[in-house]
Design a protein around this motif. Sequence first.
Motif, PDB file in Angstrom:
ATOM      1  N   THR A   1       6.630   0.119   9.923  1.00 25.19           N
ATOM      2  CA  THR A   1       7.532  -0.354   8.874  1.00 25.19           C
ATOM      3  C   THR A   1       7.624  -1.877   8.882  1.00 25.19           C
ATOM      4  O   THR A   1       7.570  -2.522   7.823  1.00 25.19           O
ATOM      5  CB  THR A   1       8.924   0.267   9.062  1.00 25.19           C
ATOM      6  N   ALA A   2       7.761  -2.459  10.073  1.00 23.26           N
ATOM      7  CA  ALA A   2       7.819  -3.917  10.183  1.00 23.26           C
ATOM      8  C   ALA A   2       6.523  -4.548   9.686  1.00 23.26           C
ATOM      9  O   ALA A   2       6.544  -5.567   8.972  1.00 23.26           O
ATOM     10  CB  ALA A   2       8.086  -4.315  11.637  1.00 23.26           C
ATOM     11  N   TYR A   3       5.411  -3.949  10.017  1.00 23.34           N
ATOM     12  CA  TYR A   3       4.097  -4.439   9.571  1.00 23.34           C
ATOM     13  C   TYR A   3       3.994  -4.399   8.044  1.00 23.34           C
ATOM     14  O   TYR A   3       3.546  -5.360   7.412  1.00 23.34           O
ATOM     15  CB  TYR A   3       3.017  -3.578  10.224  1.00 23.34           C
ATOM     16  N   VAL A   4       4.434  -3.308   7.439  1.00 19.92           N
ATOM     17  CA  VAL A   4       4.342  -3.143   5.990  1.00 19.92           C
ATOM     18  C   VAL A   4       5.247  -4.129   5.254  1.00 19.92           C
ATOM     19  O   VAL A   4       4.841  -4.779   4.286  1.00 19.92           O
ATOM     20  CB  VAL A   4       4.676  -1.689   5.600  1.00 19.92           C
ATOM     21  N   LEU A   5       6.489  -4.266   5.731  1.00 16.48           N
ATOM     22  CA  LEU A   5       7.441  -5.128   5.029  1.00 16.48           C
ATOM     23  C   LEU A   5       7.161  -6.610   5.287  1.00 16.48           C
ATOM     24  O   LEU A   5       7.213  -7.423   4.359  1.00 16.48           O
ATOM     25  CB  LEU A   5       8.869  -4.779   5.442  1.00 16.48           C
ATOM     26  N   ASP A   6       6.856  -6.947   6.520  1.00 17.12           N
ATOM     27  CA  ASP A   6       6.641  -8.353   6.851  1.00 17.12           C
ATOM     28  C   ASP A   6       5.409  -8.900   6.143  1.00 17.12           C
ATOM     29  O   ASP A   6       5.380 -10.054   5.699  1.00 17.12           O
ATOM     30  CB  ASP A   6       6.486  -8.509   8.362  1.00 17.12           C
ATOM     31  N   GLY A   7       4.377  -8.073   6.005  1.00 16.23           N
ATOM     32  CA  GLY A   7       3.148  -8.540   5.382  1.00 16.23           C
ATOM     33  C   GLY A   7       2.949  -8.064   3.961  1.00 16.23           C
ATOM     34  O   GLY A   7       1.890  -8.312   3.372  1.00 16.23           O
ATOM     35  N   ASN A   8       3.959  -7.386   3.397  1.00 18.47           N
ATOM     36  CA  ASN A   8       3.845  -6.816   2.050  1.00 18.47           C
ATOM     37  C   ASN A   8       2.549  -6.001   1.927  1.00 18.47           C
ATOM     38  O   ASN A   8       1.748  -6.175   1.003  1.00 18.47           O
ATOM     39  CB  ASN A   8       3.891  -7.907   0.984  1.00 18.47           C
ATOM     40  N   VAL A   9       2.350  -5.101   2.890  1.00 16.54           N
ATOM     41  CA  VAL A   9       1.121  -4.314   2.990  1.00 16.54           C
ATOM     42  C   VAL A   9       1.263  -3.021   2.193  1.00 16.54           C
ATOM     43  O   VAL A   9       2.327  -2.386   2.203  1.00 16.54           O
ATOM     44  CB  VAL A   9       0.820  -3.982   4.468  1.00 16.54           C
ATOM     45  N   THR A  10       0.211  -2.640   1.515  1.00 10.00           N
ATOM     46  CA  THR A  10       0.153  -1.358   0.823  1.00 10.00           C
ATOM     47  C   THR A  10      -0.800  -0.437   1.582  1.00 10.00           C
ATOM     48  O   THR A  10      -1.963  -0.794   1.797  1.00 10.00           O
ATOM     49  CB  THR A  10      -0.324  -1.521  -0.630  1.00 10.00           C
TER      50      THR A  10
ATOM     51  N   GLU B   1       6.513  24.321  12.682  1.00  8.20           N
ATOM     52  CA  GLU B   1       5.261  23.876  13.285  1.00  8.20           C
ATOM     53  C   GLU B   1       5.407  22.619  14.138  1.00  8.20           C
ATOM     54  O   GLU B   1       4.726  22.457  15.144  1.00  8.20           O
ATOM     55  CB  GLU B   1       4.205  23.607  12.210  1.00  8.20           C
ATOM     56  N   HIS B   2       6.303  21.708  13.746  1.00  2.00           N
ATOM     57  CA  HIS B   2       6.341  20.430  14.440  1.00  2.00           C
ATOM     58  C   HIS B   2       7.661  19.716  14.158  1.00  2.00           C
ATOM     59  O   HIS B   2       8.485  20.177  13.359  1.00  2.00           O
ATOM     60  CB  HIS B   2       5.168  19.553  13.999  1.00  2.00           C
ATOM     61  N   SER B   3       7.845  18.576  14.802  1.00  2.78           N
ATOM     62  CA  SER B   3       8.977  17.696  14.531  1.00  2.78           C
ATOM     63  C   SER B   3       8.433  16.320  14.195  1.00  2.78           C
ATOM     64  O   SER B   3       7.281  15.988  14.494  1.00  2.78           O
ATOM     65  CB  SER B   3       9.909  17.622  15.738  1.00  2.78           C
ATOM     66  N   GLY B   4       9.266  15.514  13.553  1.00  3.91           N
ATOM     67  CA  GLY B   4       8.777  14.208  13.137  1.00  3.91           C
ATOM     68  C   GLY B   4       9.892  13.252  12.767  1.00  3.91           C
ATOM     69  O   GLY B   4      11.079  13.568  12.857  1.00  3.91           O
ATOM     70  N   ILE B   5       9.478  12.074  12.335  1.00  2.00           N
ATOM     71  CA  ILE B   5      10.379  11.007  11.913  1.00  2.00           C
ATOM     72  C   ILE B   5       9.971  10.575  10.501  1.00  2.00           C
ATOM     73  O   ILE B   5       8.780  10.505  10.189  1.00  2.00           O
ATOM     74  CB  ILE B   5      10.289   9.795  12.859  1.00  2.00           C
ATOM     75  N   TYR B   6      10.964  10.290   9.662  1.00  6.07           N
ATOM     76  CA  TYR B   6      10.683   9.807   8.315  1.00  6.07           C
ATOM     77  C   TYR B   6      11.500   8.554   8.040  1.00  6.07           C
ATOM     78  O   TYR B   6      12.544   8.312   8.660  1.00  6.07           O
ATOM     79  CB  TYR B   6      11.003  10.876   7.267  1.00  6.07           C
ATOM     80  N   THR B   7      11.012   7.748   7.118  1.00 10.20           N
ATOM     81  CA  THR B   7      11.774   6.587   6.665  1.00 10.20           C
ATOM     82  C   THR B   7      12.556   6.944   5.405  1.00 10.20           C
ATOM     83  O   THR B   7      12.146   7.809   4.628  1.00 10.20           O
ATOM     84  CB  THR B   7      10.863   5.393   6.335  1.00 10.20           C
ATOM     85  N   TYR B   8      13.679   6.263   5.211  1.00  6.64           N
ATOM     86  CA  TYR B   8      14.420   6.366   3.953  1.00  6.64           C
ATOM     87  C   TYR B   8      14.959   4.974   3.651  1.00  6.64           C
ATOM     88  O   TYR B   8      15.795   4.459   4.393  1.00  6.64           O
ATOM     89  CB  TYR B   8      15.562   7.380   4.060  1.00  6.64           C
ATOM     90  N   GLY B   9      14.437   4.360   2.608  1.00  7.40           N
ATOM     91  CA  GLY B   9      14.859   3.013   2.244  1.00  7.40           C
ATOM     92  C   GLY B   9      13.702   2.103   1.856  1.00  7.40           C
ATOM     93  O   GLY B   9      13.913   0.984   1.382  1.00  7.40           O
ATOM     94  N   MET B  10      12.464   2.585   2.034  1.00  6.56           N
ATOM     95  CA  MET B  10      11.299   1.758   1.705  1.00  6.56           C
ATOM     96  C   MET B  10      11.126   1.559   0.208  1.00  6.56           C
ATOM     97  O   MET B  10      10.567   0.544  -0.237  1.00  6.56           O
ATOM     98  CB  MET B  10      10.032   2.386   2.280  1.00  6.56           C
ATOM     99  N   ARG B  11      11.601   2.504  -0.581  1.00 11.69           N
ATOM    100  CA  ARG B  11      11.325   2.445  -2.025  1.00 11.69           C
ATOM    101  C   ARG B  11      12.013   1.274  -2.704  1.00 11.69           C
ATOM    102  O   ARG B  11      11.551   0.792  -3.736  1.00 11.69           O
ATOM    103  CB  ARG B  11      11.703   3.777  -2.673  1.00 11.69           C
ATOM    104  N   LYS B  12      13.107   0.784  -2.132  1.00 11.87           N
ATOM    105  CA  LYS B  12      13.739  -0.382  -2.750  1.00 11.87           C
ATOM    106  C   LYS B  12      12.893  -1.641  -2.577  1.00 11.87           C
ATOM    107  O   LYS B  12      13.102  -2.641  -3.259  1.00 11.87           O
ATOM    108  CB  LYS B  12      15.147  -0.590  -2.211  1.00 11.87           C
ATOM    109  N   PHE B  13      11.927  -1.581  -1.668  1.00 10.73           N
ATOM    110  CA  PHE B  13      10.984  -2.684  -1.496  1.00 10.73           C
ATOM    111  C   PHE B  13       9.661  -2.418  -2.217  1.00 10.73           C
ATOM    112  O   PHE B  13       8.674  -3.115  -1.991  1.00 10.73           O
ATOM    113  CB  PHE B  13      10.723  -2.921  -0.010  1.00 10.73           C
ATOM    114  N   GLY B  14       9.640  -1.406  -3.069  1.00  9.89           N
ATOM    115  CA  GLY B  14       8.431  -1.101  -3.819  1.00  9.89           C
ATOM    116  C   GLY B  14       7.375  -0.397  -2.992  1.00  9.89           C
ATOM    117  O   GLY B  14       6.205  -0.357  -3.394  1.00  9.89           O
ATOM    118  N   LYS B  15       7.775   0.171  -1.850  1.00  8.37           N
ATOM    119  CA  LYS B  15       6.854   0.882  -0.971  1.00  8.37           C
ATOM    120  C   LYS B  15       7.217   2.367  -0.937  1.00  8.37           C
ATOM    121  O   LYS B  15       8.365   2.733  -1.177  1.00  8.37           O
ATOM    122  CB  LYS B  15       6.915   0.315   0.452  1.00  8.37           C
ATOM    123  N   GLU B  16       6.233   3.187  -0.620  1.00 10.78           N
ATOM    124  CA  GLU B  16       6.511   4.614  -0.493  1.00 10.78           C
ATOM    125  C   GLU B  16       7.088   4.893   0.886  1.00 10.78           C
ATOM    126  O   GLU B  16       6.831   4.165   1.848  1.00 10.78           O
ATOM    127  CB  GLU B  16       5.226   5.431  -0.716  1.00 10.78           C
TER     128      GLU B  16
END
Length: 252
Positions: free
Chosen positions: A207-216, A170-185
């Motif tokens: 990703t930068a927004y989430v990690l830099d600001g510890n955003v959930t 159906e589509h193509s996309g991008i995923y992250t791998y490595g966020m979980r070590k920072f307690g993020k999904e």
Amino acid sequence: MGKENNHTGVFVAFVLLSECQWDKAKLINDCKADWGIELADNDSDNAMVCTLGDITVAAALMPGPVPNGEAEHYAAANYMWPEAVDAAKNHKAQIMVSVIGKEAGLIERGKLFTKIVASCLRQDGATAVYTDGAVFHPGFYSDVASLMKKYDDALPILDWVWFGVYRTAEHSGIYTYGMRKFGKEEMEVYADNADLNDMRDFLLNITAYVLDGNVTLNDGETLGFSAEQKLAITISDAIALDGKSIKIEYPR
């Protein structure tokens, strides 16, 4: 989401070596010269373990390649480095690097970890870094790490998080791998007929927004980079990963 899980705080990497040898004294000297990090020596020829405040740093020479062809398997997914598989296939040993310490902040641990790994890459025969399901070119990893020398608040996100590509019928996309070590999904973004480079940059900014600001990011909320933009956030079974992931609506 955002809670401690089995991956949170796990900073481990394997620096692949073309020969089964290392120079521990050089690593200690390089960490001091590169980053001002004072690592204490110990009596073991093949391991270095020391404590920096609340953080324990360990590096050890591991004879033999990464077991079960893992490094070769993940190297095949590095679309930025065509020779990654060859580098992984030809390694004969590894330096295992780990940084642990529950009292220190995750970002602080992550920065220290990346600095130690980058200094390990100055060892003779260092050919790649295998970490978090990705195999990185040594020059790429070191260049990203060097941002921390130029800017005190720089986050070496491209050393911490792999931005993988996936395709379905159906589509193509991008995923992250490595966020979980920072307690993020982990996060995924997908769309029909979208430019993958643009999609990757979009997810990198989030990703930068989430990690830099510890955003959930929570299910059912929206995210936007302007007052008008409201991109839907959904948490559901991941497409390209195990477990759940955060799906972020891609702007049109």
